[in-house]
Scaffold this active site. Structure first.
Site, PDB file in Angstrom:
ATOM      1  N   SER A 117     -23.600 -36.220  55.026  1.00  0.00           N
ATOM      2  CA  SER A 117     -22.389 -35.492  54.639  1.00  0.00           C
ATOM      3  C   SER A 117     -21.479 -36.344  53.778  1.00  0.00           C
ATOM      4  O   SER A 117     -21.453 -37.582  53.904  1.00  0.00           O
ATOM      5  CB  SER A 117     -21.632 -35.064  55.901  1.00  0.00           C
ATOM      6  OG  SER A 117     -20.356 -34.556  55.588  1.00  0.00           O
ATOM      7  N   TYR A 141     -17.130 -36.604  63.332  1.00  0.00           N
ATOM      8  CA  TYR A 141     -18.245 -36.004  62.604  1.00  0.00           C
ATOM      9  C   TYR A 141     -18.737 -36.939  61.507  1.00  0.00           C
ATOM     10  O   TYR A 141     -19.942 -37.229  61.408  1.00  0.00           O
ATOM     11  CB  TYR A 141     -17.837 -34.660  61.999  1.00  0.00           C
ATOM     12  CG  TYR A 141     -18.859 -34.108  61.047  1.00  0.00           C
ATOM     13  CD1 TYR A 141     -20.073 -33.620  61.517  1.00  0.00           C
ATOM     14  CD2 TYR A 141     -18.624 -34.085  59.673  1.00  0.00           C
ATOM     15  CE1 TYR A 141     -21.030 -33.132  60.645  1.00  0.00           C
ATOM     16  CE2 TYR A 141     -19.576 -33.597  58.798  1.00  0.00           C
ATOM     17  CZ  TYR A 141     -20.779 -33.121  59.276  1.00  0.00           C
ATOM     18  OH  TYR A 141     -21.724 -32.649  58.400  1.00  0.00           O
ATOM     19  N   LYS A 145     -22.444 -39.016  61.249  1.00  0.00           N
ATOM     20  CA  LYS A 145     -23.396 -38.938  60.147  1.00  0.00           C
ATOM     21  C   LYS A 145     -23.695 -40.325  59.579  1.00  0.00           C
ATOM     22  O   LYS A 145     -24.838 -40.637  59.221  1.00  0.00           O
ATOM     23  CB  LYS A 145     -22.860 -38.016  59.049  1.00  0.00           C
ATOM     24  CG  LYS A 145     -22.894 -36.547  59.417  1.00  0.00           C
ATOM     25  CD  LYS A 145     -24.324 -36.070  59.654  1.00  0.00           C
ATOM     26  CE  LYS A 145     -24.408 -34.585  59.918  1.00  0.00           C
ATOM     27  NZ  LYS A 145     -25.791 -34.125  60.141  1.00  0.00           N
TER      28      LYS A 145
END
Length: 325
Positions: A117, A141, A145
């Site tokens: 991402s 998040y 990643k």
């Protein structure tokens, strides 16, 4: 041989599945349907329902389908929500990736394409992001990643002299939009396109969060990339890995120039025929003026290109959402 697509019943994963099938690479879907949609799985594609946290299930799927590799799309992808649910985010994205790597090692599967991402960059202090731009994730998040990328790197080093050395690449997504199949649409409650579409379908006026940024029209500028192009890049990466060709550890699937939120709204008016003037709300905390990435490295190796105009991005997304009514 086949490719296991984790999260293959989701918006992006389902497009990857279709692109693999079109390329003759025999996709197999593994999805627990926590956010995926069973009807997004094409007829005739094997579907294993279950969690990526279930190592026995993952390993069995790899062995049963004689997998040549894994395209790992599954994960908890809501950056804002991850701040409130960090442990859930780490369980799904970090532990889930670890389990997949363990299963791959046990089953002798050497190839993995990882859905990473743009969130690994956080708020970059450069106008154009490249692969080497400093990684400063601003949410659990984004951190999860980045940890996933690290795990792939470390496992590749650890297995380099083994019978099945890990070969991998990470594809960093930005804002994925549109549809390449009228039966598949973005179901996320947090992404711009579905937020705007749902507002229009409900008779509400879409909102822009801040119009006083240091950009040409005062609204945020971001990379918006079509899901069909994203899927094609996954197929190119899978082919490159399977052929034993050289591949970079990570690629930014960026547009190179970006679009503003106002430009998106103007395109929505043109495409839908619904005339509206967006409401202007307050800025969201932490939203930078501009985040745009070059896709030059992916263009060199993965035939990455922007094949859709902004109007085509909106039109394909709108038509797919309408088809679900």
């Amino acid at each position: 041989m086949s490719w296991i697509v984790t999260g293959g019943a989701g918006y992006i994963g389902a497009h990857v599945v279709r692109a693999l099938a079109d390329a003759g690479l025999a996709p197999v879907v593994l999805d627990d349907l926590s956010s995926g949609v069973a009807s997004f799985v094409p007829e005739g594609v094997p579907f294993v329902q279950g969690s990526i946290l279930d190592r026995d299930l993952v390993e069995k799927a790899l062995r049963d389908h004689r997998a040549d590799g894994v395209i790992h799309v599954a994960g908890f992808k809501y950056a804002g929500v991850s701040v409130q649910r960090p442990l859930h985010t780490y369980a799904q994205n970090v532990e889930g990736t670890r389990v997949i790597l363990l299963a791959c090692e046990a089953a002798g599967v050497s190839n993995i394409v990882f859905s990473s991402s743009a969130a690994v960059f956080g708020t970059p202090d450069v106008p154009l992001v490249v692969e080497e731009t400093a990684k400063r994730p601003a949410s659990p998040y984004g951190e999860s990643k980045l940890i996933g990328e690290w795990m792939l790197r470390d496992q590749a080093i650890a297995t380099a002299e083994s019978e099945h050395p890990l070969r991998h690449t990470s594809l960093r997504y930005f804002n994925v939009v549109g549809s390449a199949d009228p039966t598949v649409y973005d179901v996320s409650p947090h992404n711009l396109f579905p937020i705007v579409f749902e507002a229009l379908l409900a008779g509400r006026t879409p909102r822009i969060n801040g119009d006083d940024y240091a950009t040409e029209d005062g609204t945020n500028v971001r990379d918006y990339v079509h899901v069909g192009d994203i899927a094609a890049a996954h197929v190119a990466a899978a082919k490159r890995l399977a052929a034993g060709e050289s591949i970079e550890p990570a690629y930014n699937l960026g547009s190179g120039d970006g679009l503003s939120v106002k430009q998106i709204m103007d395109a929505v008016v043109r495409v839908t025929g619904i005339d509206f003037t967006p409401e202007i709300g307050p800025r969201r905390a932490g939203d930078p003026d501009r985040i745009v990435a070059t896709g030059e490295l992916a263009a060199r190796d993965l035939d990455w290109k922007m094949r859709y105009s902004v109007d085509e991005m909106v039109r394909t997304g709108w038509e797919a959402r309408h088809a679900a009514e």
